[in-house]
Design an enzyme around this catalytic site. Sequence first.
Site, mmCIF file in Angstrom:
data_model
loop_
_atom_site.group_PDB
_atom_site.id
_atom_site.type_symbol
_atom_site.label_atom_id
_atom_site.label_comp_id
_atom_site.label_asym_id
_atom_site.label_seq_id
_atom_site.Cartn_x
_atom_site.Cartn_y
_atom_site.Cartn_z
ATOM 1 N N ASN A 9 0.681 -1.292 0.045
ATOM 2 C CA ASN A 9 -0.023 0.189 -0.109
ATOM 3 C C ASN A 9 0.869 1.216 0.183
ATOM 4 O O ASN A 9 1.506 1.517 1.152
ATOM 5 C CB ASN A 9 -0.836 -0.099 1.155
ATOM 6 C CG ASN A 9 -1.714 1.148 1.452
ATOM 7 O OD1 ASN A 9 -1.746 2.139 0.539
ATOM 8 N ND2 ASN A 9 -2.380 1.336 2.490
ATOM 9 N N TRP A 10 1.177 1.813 -1.009
ATOM 10 C CA TRP A 10 2.100 3.105 -1.267
ATOM 11 C C TRP A 10 1.532 4.197 -0.402
ATOM 12 O O TRP A 10 2.016 5.268 -0.546
ATOM 13 C CB TRP A 10 2.230 3.300 -2.768
ATOM 14 C CG TRP A 10 3.145 2.098 -3.578
ATOM 15 C CD1 TRP A 10 3.431 1.048 -2.854
ATOM 16 C CD2 TRP A 10 3.491 2.160 -4.891
ATOM 17 N NE1 TRP A 10 4.222 0.249 -3.825
ATOM 18 C CE2 TRP A 10 3.983 0.755 -4.918
ATOM 19 C CE3 TRP A 10 3.382 2.962 -5.989
ATOM 20 C CZ2 TRP A 10 4.569 0.586 -6.071
ATOM 21 C CZ3 TRP A 10 3.849 2.602 -7.230
ATOM 22 C CH2 TRP A 10 4.616 1.568 -7.219
ATOM 23 N N LYS A 11 0.097 4.315 -0.219
ATOM 24 C CA LYS A 11 -0.551 5.528 0.357
ATOM 25 C C LYS A 11 -0.240 6.722 -0.675
ATOM 26 O O LYS A 11 -0.320 6.319 -1.771
ATOM 27 C CB LYS A 11 -0.155 5.519 1.746
ATOM 28 C CG LYS A 11 -0.113 4.302 2.673
ATOM 29 C CD LYS A 11 0.049 4.422 4.134
ATOM 30 C CE LYS A 11 -0.112 3.077 4.941
ATOM 31 N NZ LYS A 11 0.176 3.351 6.042
ATOM 32 N N HIS A 95 -9.174 1.601 5.294
ATOM 33 C CA HIS A 95 -8.100 1.687 6.017
ATOM 34 C C HIS A 95 -8.308 2.480 7.197
ATOM 35 O O HIS A 95 -8.949 3.640 6.973
ATOM 36 C CB HIS A 95 -7.067 2.306 4.944
ATOM 37 C CG HIS A 95 -5.631 1.980 5.693
ATOM 38 N ND1 HIS A 95 -5.047 3.149 6.558
ATOM 39 C CD2 HIS A 95 -4.730 1.239 5.172
ATOM 40 C CE1 HIS A 95 -3.979 2.596 6.808
ATOM 41 N NE2 HIS A 95 -3.566 1.389 6.004
ATOM 42 N N GLU A 97 -6.458 4.733 8.139
ATOM 43 C CA GLU A 97 -6.234 6.167 7.601
ATOM 44 C C GLU A 97 -7.608 7.110 7.056
ATOM 45 O O GLU A 97 -7.446 8.336 6.958
ATOM 46 C CB GLU A 97 -4.857 6.270 6.752
ATOM 47 C CG GLU A 97 -3.710 5.938 7.699
ATOM 48 C CD GLU A 97 -2.510 5.558 6.970
ATOM 49 O OE1 GLU A 97 -2.523 5.547 5.672
ATOM 50 O OE2 GLU A 97 -1.486 5.015 7.585
ATOM 51 N N GLU A 182 -4.855 -4.664 10.938
ATOM 52 C CA GLU A 182 -4.000 -3.743 11.077
ATOM 53 C C GLU A 182 -4.499 -2.887 12.325
ATOM 54 O O GLU A 182 -5.057 -1.976 12.431
ATOM 55 C CB GLU A 182 -3.843 -2.649 9.837
ATOM 56 C CG GLU A 182 -3.652 -3.245 8.459
ATOM 57 C CD GLU A 182 -3.290 -2.236 7.475
ATOM 58 O OE1 GLU A 182 -2.228 -2.550 6.908
ATOM 59 O OE2 GLU A 182 -3.761 -1.270 7.557
ATOM 60 N N GLY A 188 3.031 2.454 10.741
ATOM 61 C CA GLY A 188 4.014 3.252 10.455
ATOM 62 C C GLY A 188 4.816 3.630 11.758
ATOM 63 O O GLY A 188 5.503 4.806 12.010
ATOM 64 N N SER A 228 3.714 -2.179 10.344
ATOM 65 C CA SER A 228 5.302 -2.331 10.571
ATOM 66 C C SER A 228 5.822 -3.685 10.094
ATOM 67 O O SER A 228 6.932 -4.176 10.642
ATOM 68 C CB SER A 228 5.740 -2.062 12.119
ATOM 69 O OG SER A 228 5.368 -0.559 12.291
ATOM 70 N N GLY A 249 2.827 -0.733 4.254
ATOM 71 C CA GLY A 249 3.094 0.491 4.067
ATOM 72 C C GLY A 249 4.824 0.785 3.552
ATOM 73 O O GLY A 249 5.201 0.535 2.613
ATOM 74 N N GLY A 250 5.372 1.487 4.695
ATOM 75 C CA GLY A 250 6.646 1.739 4.515
ATOM 76 C C GLY A 250 7.622 0.908 3.900
ATOM 77 O O GLY A 250 8.247 1.415 2.803
HETATM 78 P P1 13P Z 1 3.359 0.188 7.649
HETATM 79 O O1 13P Z 1 3.949 -0.926 7.110
HETATM 80 O O2 13P Z 1 4.086 1.380 7.142
HETATM 81 O O3 13P Z 1 3.376 0.141 9.032
HETATM 82 O O4 13P Z 1 1.787 0.575 6.986
HETATM 83 C C1 13P Z 1 0.933 -0.550 7.235
HETATM 84 C C2 13P Z 1 -0.179 -0.050 6.458
HETATM 85 O O5 13P Z 1 -0.902 0.963 6.902
HETATM 86 C C3 13P Z 1 -0.559 -0.921 5.157
HETATM 87 O O6 13P Z 1 -1.620 -0.618 4.658
#
Ligand code: 13P
Length: 278
Positions: A9-11, A95, A97, A182, A188, A228, A249-250
Amino acid sequence: MRTPIMAGNWKMNNTNCAAVELAKAVVEGSAGVKGCEIILAPPTTALSVVNEVTKDSPIAVSGQNMYWEESGAFTGEVSAQMLLSCGCEYVILGHSERRGRFGVIEEGFTEELQSVFGDNDATVAKKLKAAADAGLKPIVCCGELLSEREKGMTDAIVGDQVRAFLAGCTTEQLQATTIAYEPVWAIGTGEVCDADEANRVCGLIRGVVAEVAGQEIADAMRILYGGSVKPDNVEGLMALPDIDGGLVGGASLKADSFCALIAAAAKSAGGGCCCCGG
Ligand code: 13P
């Protein structure tokens, strides 16, 4: 046996040039990997260009959100049909977010400002049905806040979220769905959920799916962990029976680390690389 998924997920990261570069590097770095489904979820603006890069590879493309109506006066929104027209096979829904469920409020932002996207259990449920009916595969997110975990509310919060978005789903909608657990406090932050605990909550989610949809659908459904996930913790997570992959994500923003996650997921399923045997 469920095929594991590694989804990046590149956000809100990567303009089109950077997205193409990263997608090319993931295609190259994952060539020959067997036994793991790979998904890239770039920002909406980059879906078509990423799809151009991945379309001759086994890598699938996913949206990060969508609206449930087919078309109309909904400024700024995208429909399932629009995602399909960009080559999407999947869409991430609900999500944290977008639900406005935040563990940490960033400096300079009020909680209200961070909650502007406003997804909730009811809208996520509508999106899931619209996505699946249009032929997309929804990856639907759930997870508790740190404050909820500390109060011992994790199981109730996650169970309620899953019941809310699965309620009223048809067999076809359920069969199209993947769930991502999640925990909000792990996203993050670098603070991954303990693998056994992540597996326990994924197992609990599978139990809720069985209650709502029957054991057969629950046994076939992929349940991912996100928060993470990194190359140094992925093996421990993937070794456990109820974790069927990662929503990342990251670590998905660099091809090296994302390809290491893909390789670990493939290895956990007894696959690996057909070229090097790794
Ligand atoms: P991180 O891997 O950066 O913690 O993000 C997880 C995430 O929100 C994937 O949707």
